[in-house]
Design a protein around this motif. Structure first.
Motif, PDB file in Angstrom:
ATOM      1  N   LEU A  57       0.821  -1.214   0.000  1.00  0.00           N
ATOM      2  CA  LEU A  57       0.000   0.000   0.000  1.00  0.00           C
ATOM      3  C   LEU A  57       0.855   1.265   0.000  1.00  0.00           C
ATOM      4  O   LEU A  57       0.445   2.304  -0.517  1.00  0.00           O
ATOM      5  N   ARG A  58       2.035   1.170   0.579  1.00  0.00           N
ATOM      6  CA  ARG A  58       2.947   2.325   0.584  1.00  0.00           C
ATOM      7  C   ARG A  58       3.840   2.359  -0.650  1.00  0.00           C
ATOM      8  O   ARG A  58       4.753   3.175  -0.724  1.00  0.00           O
ATOM      9  N   ALA A  59       3.586   1.442  -1.585  1.00  0.00           N
ATOM     10  CA  ALA A  59       4.374   1.345  -2.823  1.00  0.00           C
ATOM     11  C   ALA A  59       5.841   1.058  -2.526  1.00  0.00           C
ATOM     12  O   ALA A  59       6.738   1.542  -3.210  1.00  0.00           O
ATOM     13  N   GLU A  60       6.076   0.258  -1.473  1.00  0.00           N
ATOM     14  CA  GLU A  60       7.422  -0.192  -1.137  1.00  0.00           C
ATOM     15  C   GLU A  60       7.614  -1.605  -1.676  1.00  0.00           C
ATOM     16  O   GLU A  60       6.669  -2.235  -2.144  1.00  0.00           O
ATOM     17  N   ARG A  61       8.825  -2.092  -1.573  1.00  0.00           N
ATOM     18  CA  ARG A  61       9.124  -3.432  -2.061  1.00  0.00           C
ATOM     19  C   ARG A  61       8.366  -4.462  -1.218  1.00  0.00           C
ATOM     20  O   ARG A  61       8.536  -4.533  -0.010  1.00  0.00           O
ATOM     21  N   SER A  62       7.515  -5.258  -1.865  1.00  0.00           N
ATOM     22  CA  SER A  62       6.703  -6.249  -1.139  1.00  0.00           C
ATOM     23  C   SER A  62       6.833  -7.609  -1.824  1.00  0.00           C
ATOM     24  O   SER A  62       5.884  -8.111  -2.416  1.00  0.00           O
ATOM     25  N   SER A  63       8.018  -8.174  -1.733  1.00  0.00           N
ATOM     26  CA  SER A  63       8.308  -9.430  -2.412  1.00  0.00           C
ATOM     27  C   SER A  63       8.129 -10.616  -1.470  1.00  0.00           C
ATOM     28  O   SER A  63       7.954 -10.453  -0.253  1.00  0.00           O
ATOM     29  N   VAL A  64       8.186 -11.812  -2.033  1.00  0.00           N
ATOM     30  CA  VAL A  64       8.134 -13.036  -1.228  1.00  0.00           C
ATOM     31  C   VAL A  64       9.330 -13.078  -0.278  1.00  0.00           C
ATOM     32  O   VAL A  64       9.224 -13.536   0.857  1.00  0.00           O
ATOM     33  N   ARG A  65      10.479 -12.590  -0.747  1.00  0.00           N
ATOM     34  CA  ARG A  65      11.676 -12.569   0.107  1.00  0.00           C
ATOM     35  C   ARG A  65      11.457 -11.698   1.337  1.00  0.00           C
ATOM     36  O   ARG A  65      11.843 -12.065   2.453  1.00  0.00           O
ATOM     37  N   ASN A  66      10.808 -10.528   1.155  1.00  0.00           N
ATOM     38  CA  ASN A  66      10.502  -9.664   2.296  1.00  0.00           C
ATOM     39  C   ASN A  66       9.531 -10.344   3.258  1.00  0.00           C
ATOM     40  O   ASN A  66       9.681 -10.253   4.481  1.00  0.00           O
ATOM     41  N   TYR A  67       8.527 -11.015   2.685  1.00  0.00           N
ATOM     42  CA  TYR A  67       7.576 -11.755   3.521  1.00  0.00           C
ATOM     43  C   TYR A  67       8.316 -12.803   4.337  1.00  0.00           C
ATOM     44  O   TYR A  67       8.111 -12.935   5.554  1.00  0.00           O
ATOM     45  N   GLY A  68       9.191 -13.569   3.673  1.00  0.00           N
ATOM     46  CA  GLY A  68       9.940 -14.617   4.358  1.00  0.00           C
ATOM     47  C   GLY A  68      10.834 -14.066   5.448  1.00  0.00           C
ATOM     48  O   GLY A  68      10.947 -14.661   6.534  1.00  0.00           O
ATOM     49  N   ALA A  69      11.465 -12.906   5.193  1.00  0.00           N
ATOM     50  CA  ALA A  69      12.332 -12.302   6.202  1.00  0.00           C
ATOM     51  C   ALA A  69      11.528 -11.893   7.438  1.00  0.00           C
ATOM     52  O   ALA A  69      11.956 -12.120   8.582  1.00  0.00           O
ATOM     53  N   ASP A  70      10.359 -11.294   7.222  1.00  0.00           N
ATOM     54  CA  ASP A  70       9.493 -10.919   8.348  1.00  0.00           C
ATOM     55  C   ASP A  70       9.033 -12.156   9.110  1.00  0.00           C
ATOM     56  O   ASP A  70       8.998 -12.167  10.349  1.00  0.00           O
ATOM     57  N   PHE A  71       8.675 -13.195   8.371  1.00  0.00           N
ATOM     58  CA  PHE A  71       8.196 -14.428   9.002  1.00  0.00           C
ATOM     59  C   PHE A  71       9.278 -15.042   9.883  1.00  0.00           C
ATOM     60  O   PHE A  71       9.013 -15.439  11.027  1.00  0.00           O
ATOM     61  N   VAL A  72      10.506 -15.104   9.374  1.00  0.00           N
ATOM     62  CA  VAL A  72      11.615 -15.686  10.142  1.00  0.00           C
ATOM     63  C   VAL A  72      11.901 -14.863  11.395  1.00  0.00           C
ATOM     64  O   VAL A  72      12.148 -15.415  12.476  1.00  0.00           O
TER      65      VAL A  72
END
Length: 198
Positions: A57-72
């Motif tokens: 929503l903020r037009a920032e990078r929202s990739s699977v890698r970012n999701y995975g990093a947050d999850f870890v």
């Protein structure tokens, strides 16, 4: 006449294209359903999912890698929260089951309290997932989520309404679980960022 700009596009540029936003909500639901499949990993999956949507929503990078990093990052404390939530939900679920079998004294009261307790558990879990950050941690996230529910009961009712509709949709057509999870994440996000009139 075109509607007057209200600042939405400047604050949430990712919301400018409704079709792309809907696709991201579904994609966040897919990622969160997969990451939260073991159930005890659900808090970390919710935290990663809401952060994923916020970034989009903020037009920032929202990739699977970012999701995975947050999850870890969310997983160590999130596992503790997940185990506690499973234990509480299991106990409440057992009370609901016994109440439906009418083997408990004052079973209608216990049934209502069990359902309310289960809804409150899910609400706190969703709110804690939204408020989790690496700096705040899970203890602070749970406290902030509980405070938000206390200060904004209408927001809690909105989340419960979407949760109830999602439950019916999943019961009727189980493959729609990913869409339901995505819509739940988006609801939690919008409830927390919406402007309330006092």
């Amino acid at each position: 006449m075109p509607p007057e700009p209200d600042g939405t596009e400047s604050k949430w540029p990712g919301a400018a294209n409704g079709v792309e936003l809907f696709a991201q909500v579904i994609w966040a639901g897919v990622l969160t359903a997969l990451a939260g499949f073991p159930i005890i990993t659900l808090p970390a999956a919710i935290a990663a999912g809401t952060r994923h949507l916020q970034r989009y929503l903020r037009a920032e990078r929202s990739s699977v890698r970012n999701y995975g990093a947050d999850f870890v990052r969310a997983l160590p404390g999130g596992l503790v929260v997940g185990v506690m939530a499973v234990l509480v939900a299991g106990l409440l679920g057992l009370n609901i089951f016994l109440s439906l079998a009418q083997v408990l004294f004052a079973w209608p009261v216990i049934l209502v309290l069990g359902v309310l307790g289960l809804a409150l558990t899910v609400l706190i879990l969703l709110q804690a997932g939204y408020h989790w950050t690496p700096d705040r941690g899970w203890k602070g996230a749970i406290a902030e989520g509980a405070r938000k529910l206390r200060d904004d009961p209408i927001g809690g009712v909105m989340i419960v309404a979407v949760l109830a509709v999602s439950g019916v949709v999943i019961w009727l057509l189980p493959p729609l679980i990913v869409a339901a999870v995505g819509c739940l994440l988006f609801t939690v996000l919008t409830v927390n960022v919406r402007q309330r009139r006092i």
